[in-house]
Write a protein that holds these residues in place. Structure first.
Motif: not given
Length: 186
Positions: A100-103, A143-147, A150-155
């Motif tokens: 989970r590195l920065s963008r 650029w938008n990966f975390e937003r 990532a929520p879908r990955i967690i789900q």
């Protein structure tokens, strides 16, 4: 799982590891290092599952069949973040390592990759798929990966692998530190 001796022991004891994260985070490089150090088979979703020569994508059904066969193996490291295949990978996984590195670090990783491989096929990509210049869509994905992703990955982790330990690494320093703690070369 916090980065420490428990994470290192878990890593050394695992025989099936999924490495996930944004493009440019270093999934393929780190996965290859883990596979080599732990004597596991390296599986790249890009090279072994998704792409055919000339950037032709395999059908979704063929990708799932290929991945099902690869995941049936007893000892592997699979890199790739496609959560649509977590239902195949996670039930067989001992450990998830999430880069989970920065963008900014991920964009820099892609820039370095393009500089190194532009016009040639990188080792973790299917034959006949030379490294392209990134387009706006790809850069937006990073650029938008975390937003956005990532929520879908967690789900999907909660859905298909809620009991699987997840080691989250947020820098190249943490990636190296985990290898050091586990006594693995890098």
């Amino acid at each position: 799982m916090p980065l420490g001796n428990d994470a290192a022991m878990r890593l050394r004891a695992s025989s099936r590891i999924c490495v996930i994260g944004s493009s440019g985070a270093g999934k393929s490089t780190y996965s290859q290092c883990l596979a080599s150090s732990l004597n596991l088979t390296y599986v790249s979703l890009d090279k072994d599952v998704r792409w055919l020569p000339g950037w032709e994508e395999r059908s979704r059904q063929e990708q799932r069949e290929r991945l099902r066969d690869l995941a049936a193996g007893e000892a592997w490291v699979i890199d790739g973040s496609g959560s649509s295949s977590f239902d195949i990978r996670l039930p067989r996984t001992d450990l998830i390592i999430w880069l989970r590195l920065s963008r900014w670090k991920c964009l820099l990783g892609v820039a370095k990759r393009v500089t190194r491989y532009k016009g040639t096929v990188r080792p973790d990509m299917a034959e006949g798929c030379p490294e392209p210049l990134p387009d706006r869509e790809f850069l937006s994905y990073i650029w938008n990966f975390e937003r956005r992703f990532a929520p879908r990955i967690i789900q999907e982790i909660d859905r298909h692998g809620a009991t699987i330990p997840v080691i989250t690494l947020k820098s190249h320093g943490e990636m190296a530190h985990l290898l050091d703690l586990a006594g693995l070369p890098h």
